[in-house]
Design an enzyme around this catalytic site. Structure first.
Site, mmCIF file in Angstrom:
data_model
loop_
_atom_site.group_PDB
_atom_site.id
_atom_site.type_symbol
_atom_site.label_atom_id
_atom_site.label_comp_id
_atom_site.label_asym_id
_atom_site.label_seq_id
_atom_site.Cartn_x
_atom_site.Cartn_y
_atom_site.Cartn_z
ATOM 1 N N ASP A 85 0.837 -1.192 0.000
ATOM 2 C CA ASP A 85 0.000 0.000 0.000
ATOM 3 C C ASP A 85 0.874 1.245 0.000
ATOM 4 O OD1 ASP A 85 0.714 -0.818 2.712
ATOM 5 O OD2 ASP A 85 -0.540 0.854 3.398
ATOM 6 N N GLU A 148 0.048 -0.819 5.799
ATOM 7 C CA GLU A 148 1.112 -0.270 6.632
ATOM 8 C C GLU A 148 0.952 1.220 6.848
ATOM 9 O OE1 GLU A 148 5.152 1.428 7.545
ATOM 10 O OE2 GLU A 148 3.797 1.846 5.875
#
Length: 466
Positions: A85, A148
């Site tokens: 991400d 994250e």
């Protein structure tokens, strides 16, 4: 032990795979079936797991929250924890942020260095180890996270559904090695506006920032101004901007004034490397002749207690230690309208401090009608530089680079190393390298990318044979 020849032979594939994964806009989006963090994140995870499967690895998709590629045998497991991400791209890119284009030997794209490029490098490093046929005493699992940047829901899900690695690293910080990471605290400070007074200048709306852990590079405010005071107000705004040496632009719309504030984006853990567009606009608004109502009180708090300082000193948060340095305070997001104002704050505090101490100081400084909400955070990380893990990785780094001077370091950034015991952050940025995480025109140099594959292949081999 090196795997350089194998890696050089697959260099074209490494570059191509990095370009391809950068084309997925894996910013957190609306949840969907099989895609808890949105379609773009899902497509990025699907891509890397498909690539790993083609390489001959055992793969598993944990319901879209995370996935892994695994190789080898043994009772113990070496883990490599990377994330797919990314934070929003922001504005002002020279090349398309999701194009994966190569210019001047650099692959450009959001996530190139944080953390898609290193994730691909880790995967090809494991492929090189596998293709070499060397024996390993431990199995290796590359875990691909997907959340994250915005909460670590992926790690929570992984921990509830699969086995923990015994030791390992995350390729998501700096070389030679990160042994300490500051604590992270993200919170919201808001106020409902009950007391509104009319004046010849009224703030109707303000909006800036896209993530708490980014220094915002843009903020915009709309002011209603009494017609007879408009020219004077514009002159005053430009005079303040000139005195403060800030970059703003003015325009008119619907009889009011629009102020556009331009800053410099940076990672929230290194606010000193950016210019906060929200706060420079707040400092201009604070000096205008607003009615002294709730909106002005909200602005005043941030102007007087934060300002352009990122140390938290005015709030009594000037906390530091010899291991990790001082606390940082970043106003990453702010929205104000007729009904309320809210700001999302990202704080990095020293490893010897505690979350409850920081929160206590913040709450003491808030006016009575302000509301504090804890959003997320992580305790500090500290791993001894005398551990077998750090010694082995430092040895790998020194042999690969010839750098016998650089020492393990502490950072304000938060990495996946906190997810499991006996984990550290290992690369990908070399000492003296440009820090591009969360910034416009993020890229990874092609030679740098190939070098990472070589270093990580050696690290895998050494950690599997301790």
């Amino acid at each position: 032990m090196t795997f350089d020849k194998l890696i050089d032979d697959m260099a074209a594939d490494i570059i191509k795979s990095t370009q391809e994964i950068l084309r997925y806009k894996s910013v957190k989006g609306n949840p969907m079936p099989g895609a808890p963090f949105g379609e773009g994140v899902k497509l990025s995870l699907d891509y890397v797991l498909s690539l790993a499967e083609k390489m001959g690895f055992e793969v598993k998709n944990l319901d879209g929250y995370a996935g892994y590629a695994q190789y080898g045998e043994g009772d113990e497991m070496v883990g490599i924890l990377a994330h797919l991400d990314v934070v929003p791209e922001g504005s002002g890119w020279t090349y398309p942020p999701y194009g994966g284009e190569i210019h001047d030997n650099r692959i450009y794209g959001r996530g190139a260095i944080d953390d898609k490029g290193p994730a691909i490098a880790s995967l090809y490093a494991l492929k090189a180890v596998k293709d070499s046929g060397v024996s390993l005493k431990r199995k290796v699992r590359i875990i691909f996270g997907t959340n994250e940047e915005t909460g670590w829901g992926d790690i929570d899900y992984y921990k509830g559904h699969d086995r923990y690695p015994d030791l390992g690293f995350t390729p998501d910080a700096n070389f030679p090695l990160i042994y300490a990471e500051k604590g992270i605290l993200t919170c919201k400070i808001e106020m409902d506006f009950e007391n509104r007074k009319e004046g010849y200048v009224e703030l109707k709306r303000l909006s800036g920032g896209s993530a708490a852990n980014m220094v915002p590079d843009y903020c915009e405010a709309y002011l209603w101004v009494e017609p007879t005071k408009k020219d004077y107000t514009k002159m005053l705004i430009m005079r303040i901007a000139s005195e403060d040496s800030v970059n703003i632009k003015l325009s008119e719309d619907d009889g009011g004034i629009i102020i556009k504030s331009y800053g410099v984006a940076a990672h929230g853990s290194t606010p000193e490397k950016g210019v906060n567009a929200i706060m420079q606009l707040i400092m201009i608004l604070y000096r205008l002749d607003f009615a002294k109502d709730d909106v002005y009180q909200y602005i005043t708090h941030f102007a007087e207690k934060v300002g352009m300082d990122y140390t938290g000193k005015s709030m009594g948060l000037d906390i530091r230690d010899d291991i990790s340095g001082g606390l940082t305070y970043n106003v990453g997001v702010m929205h104000i309208d007729d009904k309320r104002g809210y700001a999302e704050i990202n704080i990095r505090y020293p490893v010897t401090s505690r979350k409850d101490v920081v929160e206590g100081i913040i709450k003491e400084q808030l006016p009575s009608r302000f509301k504090y909400t804890y959003l997320n955070g992580f305790e500090p990380l500290y791993v001894s530089t005398d551990s077998e893990l750090t010694k082995k990785l430092m040895d790998v780094y020194r042999k690969a680079t010839g750098d016998d001077v650089s020492m393990p370091i502490a950072i304000g950034g938060g990495t996946y190393a906190r997810a499991f015991k006996n984990f550290v952050a290992f690369g990908p940025v070399f000492p003296g390298g440009v820090e591009l995480a969360h910034q416009r025109d993020e890229y990874i140099d092609v030679d740098h990318l190939i070098k990472l594959v070589k270093i990580y292949s050696m690290a895998i081999y050494e950690l599997c044979n301790i």
